[in-house]
Design a protein around this motif. Structure first.
Motif, short mmCIF file in Angstrom:
data_model
loop_
_atom_site.label_atom_id
_atom_site.label_comp_id
_atom_site.label_asym_id
_atom_site.label_seq_id
_atom_site.Cartn_x
_atom_site.Cartn_y
_atom_site.Cartn_z
N LYS A 171 24.01 -10.49 -21.20
CA LYS A 171 22.68 -11.09 -21.40
C LYS A 171 21.84 -10.98 -20.13
N THR A 172 22.48 -11.18 -18.99
CA THR A 172 21.77 -11.09 -17.70
C THR A 172 21.27 -9.68 -17.47
N HIS A 173 22.16 -8.69 -17.69
CA HIS A 173 21.77 -7.30 -17.50
C HIS A 173 20.64 -6.92 -18.46
N ALA B 33 29.77 -6.45 -24.51
CA ALA B 33 30.68 -7.09 -23.55
C ALA B 33 32.09 -6.53 -23.69
N ASN C 294 25.49 -8.25 -28.32
CA ASN C 294 25.92 -8.60 -26.98
C ASN C 294 27.43 -8.74 -26.88
N ARG D 38 24.78 0.31 -14.34
CA ARG D 38 25.28 -0.67 -15.30
C ARG D 38 24.20 -1.05 -16.31
N GLU D 39 22.98 -1.21 -15.83
CA GLU D 39 21.88 -1.54 -16.75
C GLU D 39 21.63 -0.41 -17.74
N LEU E 121 32.82 -6.73 -19.85
CA LEU E 121 32.00 -7.72 -19.17
C LEU E 121 32.01 -9.01 -19.98
N SER E 122 31.56 -10.10 -19.37
CA SER E 122 31.39 -11.32 -20.14
C SER E 122 30.08 -11.21 -20.90
N GLU E 123 29.97 -11.97 -21.99
CA GLU E 123 28.74 -11.93 -22.78
C GLU E 123 27.55 -12.44 -21.96
N THR E 124 27.81 -13.42 -21.09
CA THR E 124 26.75 -13.94 -20.23
C THR E 124 26.23 -12.86 -19.30
N THR E 125 27.15 -12.04 -18.76
CA THR E 125 26.74 -10.95 -17.87
C THR E 125 25.92 -9.92 -18.61
#
Length: 226
Positions: A193-195, A182, A178, A164-165, A187-191
């Motif tokens: 950003k996390t990745h 997403a 982002n 995924r990364e 994916l969510s935009e927060t996810t």
């Protein structure tokens, strides 16, 4: 220099250009924004380095071609010191110096004929940790000047990333925001950003610009891929 009242959390900016009219013009445009404050100006790279150390601005708006010390070397020194983020200004949309600036640590670049509103947006984006690469030239610039790896699988440097990364890095390498990543990867935009944060940490990258460069240099993205 700024007329902003105390108590605000304005982003501080150092404007660097060897042409006084250009320098003062950019400073006036930026200082007219309520959330931006020009704390100083410099006429060459050497002045930029010393003024950056003295004034500790959040962002340095840096010209490329200047006497005494050019913007590339000044950017390298400022970024090495970790004292500010650098936003480069260039006259031409395909300029080898821009790629050199990115390698030196600049967070992005704008063309000098950028509309006033986009100049302020660019400074805000860089200050917020985003990458700013003029969209019309990003892919051409990277493809033209990046060092290409030997054909084959992506560089071993990427082996520590999860599938995924890798997907996120590839999408970022193609210039997607982002929000666009997403949407494409569901994916969510927060996810996202996390990745992306994990990718930067694992690979020892400072920001999104370096991620784009690495995506090309590692072979993860092929030139001409859309």
């Amino acid at each position: 220099m700024s007329g902003h009242s105390e108590g605000t959390t304005a982003t501080s900016v150092l404007v660097v250009d060897d042409q006084a009219l250009v320098r003062d013009g950019f400073a006036m445009i930026l200082d007219s924004q309520p959330d931006l404050a020009v704390v100083g100006t410099a006429a060459d790279g050497a002045q930029a380095v010393s003024e950056c150390a003295r004034l500790a601005p959040n962002v340095v708006l840096m010209d490329v071609r200047m006497p005494v010390m050019d913007g590339i070397e000044a950017t390298r020194r400022i970024c090495a010191a970790g004292s500010a983020k650098v936003l480069m200004l260039t006259t031409f949309d395909l300029d080898e110096y821009v790629y050199d600036a990115i390698r030196a640590g600049a967070s992005g670049f704008l063309l000098k004929d950028v509309p006033a509103s986009e100049l302020g947006h660019g400074v805000r984006a860089v200050a917020a940790g985003e990458t700013l690469l003029a969209p019309t030239v990003t892919r051409r610039l990277i493809e033209q000047f990046v060092r290409r790896p030997a054909p084959g699988r992506p560089a071993e440097r990427l082996t520590g990333l999860t599938p995924r990364e890798l997907e996120v890095l590839a999408a970022v390498g193609r210039g997607l925001s982002n929000t666009e990543v997403a949407s494409e990867l569901f994916l969510s935009e927060t996810t996202v950003k996390t990745h992306l944060g994990r990718v930067l940490a694992k690979l020892g990258l400072r920001d999104r610009v370096q991620a784009v460069v690495l995506a090309y240099e590692s072979g993860l993205i092929e030139p001409g891929f859309h």
